[in-house]
Design an enzyme around this catalytic site. Sequence first.
Site, short mmCIF file in Angstrom:
data_model
loop_
_atom_site.label_atom_id
_atom_site.label_comp_id
_atom_site.label_asym_id
_atom_site.label_seq_id
_atom_site.Cartn_x
_atom_site.Cartn_y
_atom_site.Cartn_z
N ASN A 171 0.51 -1.89 0.02
CA ASN A 171 0.14 0.27 0.02
C ASN A 171 1.20 0.95 -0.26
OD1 ASN A 171 -2.84 -0.20 0.31
ND2 ASN A 171 -2.46 -2.27 1.79
N HIS A 199 -8.05 -0.81 6.09
CA HIS A 199 -8.85 -2.21 6.43
C HIS A 199 -9.87 -3.30 5.63
CE1 HIS A 199 -10.39 -4.55 9.40
NE2 HIS A 199 -10.99 -5.08 8.84
C1 GRF Z 1 -3.60 -4.41 3.85
O1 GRF Z 1 -4.33 -6.11 3.74
C2 GRF Z 1 -4.14 -3.81 5.01
O2 GRF Z 1 -5.74 -3.52 4.61
C3 GRF Z 1 -4.15 -4.22 5.71
O3 GRF Z 1 -2.88 -4.78 6.51
C4 GRF Z 1 -2.89 -5.15 4.77
C5 GRF Z 1 -1.35 -4.34 4.80
O4 GRF Z 1 -0.20 -4.69 3.86
N1 GRF Z 1 -3.87 -3.02 7.16
P1 GRF Z 1 0.68 -3.68 3.07
O5 GRF Z 1 1.97 -3.95 4.14
O6 GRF Z 1 0.64 -2.91 2.66
O7 GRF Z 1 1.15 -5.05 1.20
#
Ligand code: GRF
Length: 213
Positions: A16, A112
């Site tokens: 992300n 989330h």
């Molecule tokens: C994602 O699924 C987010 O929704 C949750 O943790 C995960 C993080 O993934 N809060 P990344 O580290 O961004 O790949």
Amino acid sequence: MKKKKIAVLASGRGSNLQVIMDAIDAGYIETGEIRVVISDNRDAFALERARRNGIEHLWIDPSVYDTRREYDHAVAGELEKRQTDLVVLAGFMRILSPDFVRRFYGRIINIHPSLIPSFCGEGYYGGRVHRAVLDYGVRVSGATVHFVDEGTDTGPIILQQVVEVKQDDTVESLAERVLEVEHRLLPEAVKLFCQDRLRIEGRKVYISGDGAR
Ligand code: GRF
């Protein structure tokens, strides 16, 4: 418009974080810049991603602080030093103390991997969310971006998108489809924030301007 200074807090692989960096590089987010990436986990790949993008990154070690409050105070200090306008929780695996949330209220957003208020709250993180979705037998799940308040996953909702749950889904296959949606929603929410288009009124978030939902 003056660029908003963004801090991203991440504990893991940082996909992300990556999509936010990409959205800034591509000009999709024009009025924001990431000033710092902070992790509680020294081995978080998110830190490496920040390094590769030439972004300042810090590991703040929770084990040297006696309480969550003290740890959060240290994080808040780093954020304030950099005059942070927006704190993005992108897979940050710690619950923030009420003091921290009050200090930055209206300026912290979280992603989330379910349709809040379902399958969220304490204990619902990572694969556990998707496991619970599959065990319950719901037909749809999705992703939610919301402002953070003092509860766990209870703050005002900015964006949501539905993902269909398929009969033969596994935790991994569902997580993958939800992640694709997260990667669309989070940059969009960051963009809206950086354009000053989000207004919180009680539990609701109003989006202003052209093309608002
Ligand atoms: C994602 O699924 C987010 O929704 C949750 O943790 C995960 C993080 O993934 N809060 P990344 O580290 O961004 O790949």
